[in-house]
Design a protein around this motif. Structure first.
Motif, PDB file in Angstrom:
ATOM      1  N   ARG A 147      10.511  87.813  47.786  1.00  0.00           N
ATOM      2  CA  ARG A 147       9.184  86.553  48.639  1.00  0.00           C
ATOM      3  C   ARG A 147       9.152  85.772  47.992  1.00  0.00           C
ATOM      4  O   ARG A 147       8.445  84.512  48.459  1.00  0.00           O
ATOM      5  N   GLU A 148       9.518  85.349  46.581  1.00  0.00           N
ATOM      6  CA  GLU A 148       9.897  83.692  46.567  1.00  0.00           C
ATOM      7  C   GLU A 148      10.884  83.171  46.283  1.00  0.00           C
ATOM      8  O   GLU A 148      11.095  82.071  46.389  1.00  0.00           O
ATOM      9  N   CYS A 149      12.740  84.225  46.608  1.00  0.00           N
ATOM     10  CA  CYS A 149      13.741  83.180  46.617  1.00  0.00           C
ATOM     11  C   CYS A 149      14.718  83.843  48.247  1.00  0.00           C
ATOM     12  O   CYS A 149      14.945  83.276  48.766  1.00  0.00           O
ATOM     13  N   GLY A 150      14.087  84.851  48.889  1.00  0.00           N
ATOM     14  CA  GLY A 150      14.676  84.908  50.120  1.00  0.00           C
ATOM     15  C   GLY A 150      15.477  85.798  50.074  1.00  0.00           C
ATOM     16  O   GLY A 150      16.143  86.563  50.639  1.00  0.00           O
ATOM     17  N   ASN A 151      16.002  85.924  49.080  1.00  0.00           N
ATOM     18  CA  ASN A 151      17.789  86.754  48.468  1.00  0.00           C
ATOM     19  C   ASN A 151      17.403  88.137  48.665  1.00  0.00           C
ATOM     20  O   ASN A 151      16.730  88.765  48.354  1.00  0.00           O
ATOM     21  N   ARG A 152      18.466  89.033  49.038  1.00  0.00           N
ATOM     22  CA  ARG A 152      18.359  90.533  48.908  1.00  0.00           C
ATOM     23  C   ARG A 152      17.991  91.134  47.628  1.00  0.00           C
ATOM     24  O   ARG A 152      18.653  90.895  46.288  1.00  0.00           O
TER      25      ARG A 152
END
Length: 298
Positions: A45-50
């Motif tokens: 939820r901070e960077c959007g990466n998996r």
């Protein structure tokens, strides 16, 4: 997830050796549940990466990078391995290991310890920028490195990640109180869009309490914090909040969970950035007689 060499085709005497084909853990397309105990895919939820959530014994789950990395390029203090669906810190003796996502998360200010991990963090930062430009991801406003809210701004008095007390334990929520979403799966195999706080259900109250955890930890010196206290509501309602289910799905025990509950045990030292020493702002809401009255935003 451990990398192992292929088994030998013959025994020591030259006779053929039959091997049972190993099947990977996957979700049946005809099954009801979409939640695995291990390797639960998600996005930071901070960077959007998996990322992938793994259990680590009796402790709370840990976020791991979804791919294995050569152990020689990862410092020993950052190595993790997965065995029987449980994540353990340290290597397992192989040439591959897992890595916590927090080490390479581009939303954090702490740089990785090695140049190889710095390159991985740079590629994740590029992917984050692509997601933001495409409108597929919005950075969390309470993430590290985000600008601090200014005084006088109404949004500054509404915690993005509030501290919620239920069942005599304090948790750090992932979203504002009125945006905590049900994790149950609907009949169309989508996540339920209902929220836990709905009309007709008992709500909690905002309080100012000493900045401490509920496990006997000492409070921070001269510090208070605002918490959303659910201790006064019925025990069944607190169980519903802890399970993160709406009213409709709390009455359906056979409904599967589609995501992991967002509750994180609160630690005043580790989560000091989410401590707010003011109650949420008061707004004008219409009362039962049509007249406006003051109420505290949840």
């Amino acid at each position: 997830m451990r990398s192992t060499p292929p088994p030998p085709a013959r025994r020591w005497d030259g006779s053929p050796l039959a091997h049972r084909v190993r099947r990977s853990l996957r979700v049946s397309p005809d099954g009801v549940s979409r939640l695995l105990r291990c390797g639960q895919g998600d996005r930071c939820r901070e960077c959007g990466n998996r990322i992938e959530w793994y259990h680590r014994g009796a402790q709370r789950p840990v976020r791991l990078h979804p791919h294995e990395l050569p152990a020689a390029r990862v410092p020993s203090v950052c190595r993790w391995h997965v065995s029987s669906g449980v994540a353990y810190p340290g290597g397992d003796g192989s040439s591959w290991c897992r890595l916590p996502h927090a080490v390479v998360c581009p939303a954090r200010d702490v740089p990785p310890p090695t140049p190889e991990l710095t390159g991985l963090r740079r590629s994740l930062a590029v992917n984050t920028r692509r997601l933001i430009d495409a409108g597929a991801f919005t950075p969390c406003p309470a993430s590290p490195g985000s600008p601090a809210p200014q005084r006088g701004n109404p949004a500054a008095c509404r915690p993005a990640r509030p501290v919620v007390q239920l069942l005599y334990v304090r948790y750090l929520a992932a979203h504002p109180v009125d945006e905590i979403q049900c994790i149950a799966q609907t009949r169309r195999r989508h996540r339920c869009t209902s929220t836990l706080l709905s009309p007709g259900t008992p709500a909690g109250t905002w309080k100012l309490v000493p900045a401490t955890a509920t496990s006997g930890q000492l409070a921070l010196p001269a510090a208070v914090m605002a918490i959303y206290d659910l201790s006064a509501i019925p025990y069944a309602e607190q169980l519903r909040w802890r399970a993160q289910r709406c009213l409709r799905h709390s009455a359906i025990p056979t409904a599967a969970d589609l995501a992991v509950a967002d509750w994180e045990p609160f630690d005043p030292l580790a989560h000091h950035a989410h401590i707010h020493n003011r109650l949420p702002a008061r707004t004008r809401r219409p009362g039962p007689t049509g007249r406006a009255h003051e109420a505290v935003d949840p």
